[in-house]
Enzyme design. Sequence first.
Site, mmCIF file in Angstrom:
data_model
loop_
_atom_site.group_PDB
_atom_site.id
_atom_site.type_symbol
_atom_site.label_atom_id
_atom_site.label_comp_id
_atom_site.label_asym_id
_atom_site.label_seq_id
_atom_site.Cartn_x
_atom_site.Cartn_y
_atom_site.Cartn_z
ATOM 1 N N LYS A 13 7.119 -6.427 2.744
ATOM 2 C CA LYS A 13 8.394 -5.964 2.164
ATOM 3 C C LYS A 13 8.147 -5.226 0.850
ATOM 4 O O LYS A 13 8.665 -4.143 0.628
ATOM 5 C CB LYS A 13 9.342 -7.152 1.869
ATOM 6 C CG LYS A 13 9.689 -8.010 3.051
ATOM 7 C CD LYS A 13 10.646 -9.124 2.663
ATOM 8 C CE LYS A 13 10.086 -10.145 1.686
ATOM 9 N NZ LYS A 13 8.935 -10.926 2.198
ATOM 10 N N ARG A 88 18.269 -14.159 0.631
ATOM 11 C CA ARG A 88 17.364 -14.992 1.427
ATOM 12 C C ARG A 88 18.084 -16.154 2.084
ATOM 13 O O ARG A 88 17.461 -16.925 2.806
ATOM 14 C CB ARG A 88 16.321 -15.565 0.499
ATOM 15 C CG ARG A 88 14.925 -15.056 0.712
ATOM 16 C CD ARG A 88 14.062 -15.766 -0.294
ATOM 17 N NE ARG A 88 12.679 -15.659 0.002
ATOM 18 C CZ ARG A 88 11.871 -14.776 -0.568
ATOM 19 N NH1 ARG A 88 12.327 -13.909 -1.423
ATOM 20 N NH2 ARG A 88 10.604 -14.784 -0.257
ATOM 21 N N ARG A 127 -4.522 -11.106 -0.384
ATOM 22 C CA ARG A 127 -3.647 -10.368 -1.298
ATOM 23 C C ARG A 127 -4.036 -10.606 -2.759
ATOM 24 O O ARG A 127 -4.356 -11.709 -3.157
ATOM 25 C CB ARG A 127 -2.188 -10.788 -1.106
ATOM 26 C CG ARG A 127 -1.304 -10.154 -2.175
ATOM 27 C CD ARG A 127 0.139 -10.184 -1.844
ATOM 28 N NE ARG A 127 0.655 -11.526 -1.729
ATOM 29 C CZ ARG A 127 1.921 -11.776 -1.486
ATOM 30 N NH1 ARG A 127 2.759 -10.782 -1.301
ATOM 31 N NH2 ARG A 127 2.340 -13.008 -1.398
ATOM 32 N N ARG A 160 -1.939 -15.047 -6.264
ATOM 33 C CA ARG A 160 -0.739 -15.813 -6.618
ATOM 34 C C ARG A 160 -0.909 -17.287 -6.288
ATOM 35 O O ARG A 160 -1.482 -17.630 -5.248
ATOM 36 C CB ARG A 160 0.473 -15.243 -5.861
ATOM 37 C CG ARG A 160 1.133 -14.104 -6.592
ATOM 38 C CD ARG A 160 2.133 -13.356 -5.767
ATOM 39 N NE ARG A 160 3.045 -14.171 -4.992
ATOM 40 C CZ ARG A 160 4.002 -13.666 -4.213
ATOM 41 N NH1 ARG A 160 4.173 -12.363 -4.135
ATOM 42 N NH2 ARG A 160 4.783 -14.461 -3.515
HETATM 43 P P1 AP5 Z 1 3.430 -7.598 0.438
HETATM 44 O O1 AP5 Z 1 4.000 -6.224 0.479
HETATM 45 O O2 AP5 Z 1 3.026 -8.155 -0.872
HETATM 46 O O3 AP5 Z 1 4.384 -8.601 1.240
HETATM 47 P P2 AP5 Z 1 5.817 -9.219 0.906
HETATM 48 O O4 AP5 Z 1 6.610 -9.173 2.155
HETATM 49 O O5 AP5 Z 1 6.389 -8.572 -0.313
HETATM 50 O O6 AP5 Z 1 5.352 -10.708 0.636
HETATM 51 P P3 AP5 Z 1 5.744 -11.741 -0.521
HETATM 52 O O7 AP5 Z 1 4.778 -12.882 -0.478
HETATM 53 O O8 AP5 Z 1 5.921 -11.019 -1.824
HETATM 54 O O9 AP5 Z 1 7.065 -12.225 0.016
HETATM 55 P P4 AP5 Z 1 7.796 -13.487 -0.304
HETATM 56 O O10 AP5 Z 1 9.026 -13.098 0.344
HETATM 57 O O11 AP5 Z 1 7.286 -14.776 0.125
HETATM 58 O O12 AP5 Z 1 7.610 -13.622 -1.890
HETATM 59 P P5 AP5 Z 1 8.552 -13.225 -3.098
HETATM 60 O O13 AP5 Z 1 7.712 -12.691 -4.164
HETATM 61 O O14 AP5 Z 1 9.713 -12.437 -2.608
HETATM 62 O O15 AP5 Z 1 2.170 -7.625 1.452
HETATM 63 C C1 AP5 Z 1 1.400 -8.779 1.623
HETATM 64 C C2 AP5 Z 1 -0.092 -8.418 1.684
HETATM 65 O O16 AP5 Z 1 -0.353 -7.714 2.873
HETATM 66 C C3 AP5 Z 1 -0.550 -7.499 0.537
HETATM 67 O O17 AP5 Z 1 -1.862 -7.846 0.190
HETATM 68 C C4 AP5 Z 1 -0.491 -6.108 1.163
HETATM 69 O O18 AP5 Z 1 -1.415 -5.219 0.544
HETATM 70 C C5 AP5 Z 1 -0.843 -6.406 2.606
HETATM 71 N N1 AP5 Z 1 -0.173 -5.516 3.561
HETATM 72 C C6 AP5 Z 1 1.117 -5.056 3.498
HETATM 73 N N2 AP5 Z 1 1.397 -4.305 4.563
HETATM 74 C C7 AP5 Z 1 0.278 -4.310 5.337
HETATM 75 C C8 AP5 Z 1 -0.050 -3.716 6.589
HETATM 76 N N3 AP5 Z 1 0.836 -2.966 7.285
HETATM 77 N N4 AP5 Z 1 -1.282 -3.936 7.094
HETATM 78 C C9 AP5 Z 1 -2.199 -4.681 6.426
HETATM 79 N N5 AP5 Z 1 -1.948 -5.256 5.231
HETATM 80 C C10 AP5 Z 1 -0.724 -5.079 4.691
HETATM 81 O O19 AP5 Z 1 9.086 -14.677 -3.513
HETATM 82 C C11 AP5 Z 1 8.221 -15.663 -4.021
HETATM 83 C C12 AP5 Z 1 8.984 -16.959 -4.173
HETATM 84 O O20 AP5 Z 1 10.065 -16.775 -5.125
HETATM 85 C C13 AP5 Z 1 9.664 -17.470 -2.909
HETATM 86 O O21 AP5 Z 1 8.775 -18.246 -2.118
HETATM 87 C C14 AP5 Z 1 10.813 -18.297 -3.493
HETATM 88 O O22 AP5 Z 1 10.355 -19.544 -3.934
HETATM 89 C C15 AP5 Z 1 11.221 -17.502 -4.724
HETATM 90 N N6 AP5 Z 1 12.314 -16.555 -4.434
HETATM 91 C C16 AP5 Z 1 12.257 -15.191 -4.496
HETATM 92 N N7 AP5 Z 1 13.435 -14.652 -4.151
HETATM 93 C C17 AP5 Z 1 14.258 -15.687 -3.840
HETATM 94 C C18 AP5 Z 1 15.602 -15.770 -3.372
HETATM 95 N N8 AP5 Z 1 16.334 -14.665 -3.141
HETATM 96 N N9 AP5 Z 1 16.119 -16.993 -3.139
HETATM 97 C C19 AP5 Z 1 15.405 -18.112 -3.375
HETATM 98 N N10 AP5 Z 1 14.128 -18.115 -3.787
HETATM 99 C C20 AP5 Z 1 13.561 -16.905 -4.035
HETATM 100 MG MG MG Z 2 6.734 -9.247 -2.289
#
Ligand code: AP5
Ligand code: MG
Length: 213
Positions: A13, A88, A127, A160
């Site tokens: 994402k 979410r 990552r 992370r």
């Molecule tokens: P990346 O683009 O970083 O993936 P992502 O979908 O952004 O993954 P996240 O871990 O950031 O998502 P998340 O939803 O768990 O975490 P968030 O920070 O939002 O890609 C991942 C890896 O793959 C990278 O290394 C990239 O280079 C590689 N890659 C990408 N595309 C690729 C491809 N096509 N092929 C190969 N490799 C590829 O949230 C973290 C925490 O915050 C949550 O767990 C929760 O506790 C809290 N939080 C955040 N928002 C909320 C909310 N709205 N409500 C409640 N809690 C929340």
């Molecule tokens: Mg992300």
Amino acid sequence: MKIVMLGAPGAGKGTQAKKIASNFGIPHISTGDLFRVNIKNETALGKKAKVYIDQGFLVPDDLVLELIEERLGMADCKEGYVLDGFPRTIPQSKALDHTLNNKNDKLEYTIEVDVPDEVIIDRMAGRRACLSCGRTYHLETLRPKAEGICDFCGSFLILRDDDKPETVMKRLEVYHKQTQPLIDYYRERGILHTVDGTGEIEMIYQEIINILV
Ligand code: AP5
Ligand code: MG
């Protein structure tokens, strides 16, 4: 243009949202990135959120809404934005609808980046993230020019805390239970588009661009 990115943790994402935002000149808003900045700066919100994030749980809706409403009220959001990691939960999506309705506005696109759990687990271990500008890299598929350093802002890259395999499993479980119902919610509204997130980053991006233009 108001876009929501949906998908499991690690689906890509953030990777795609940054490209979309830069292409259309709109902000990329990741609630995860906003929480990580708060954690790094040891704010009251950051301290509360860290307890949930480190265990792979969602941060409670009231804390998320406090954070996002302030961000969406900023001047750079007038022409649109790409939301990444928000909403979410169903209550979060209803709160977003409410905020938009009050401005006579609505969401235009929700893009689901679809990746099976087993691919996710591999990706997360490789990552590396920049805590300063939010960019993500991968040890195999998206390496920075200089090892361990962000290409864009020169900060150090980190693994992370919540990318440990056991926490990733918990995050996937939470995703299927609490966030996946949003897919049906947006499908019923006719604004859901699903892309296969297992291909090359650039190919997935082209597929998304074809949806948006
Ligand atoms: P990346 O683009 O970083 O993936 P992502 O979908 O952004 O993954 P996240 O871990 O950031 O998502 P998340 O939803 O768990 O975490 P968030 O920070 O939002 O890609 C991942 C890896 O793959 C990278 O290394 C990239 O280079 C590689 N890659 C990408 N595309 C690729 C491809 N096509 N092929 C190969 N490799 C590829 O949230 C973290 C925490 O915050 C949550 O767990 C929760 O506790 C809290 N939080 C955040 N928002 C909320 C909310 N709205 N409500 C409640 N809690 C929340
Ligand atoms: Mg992300």
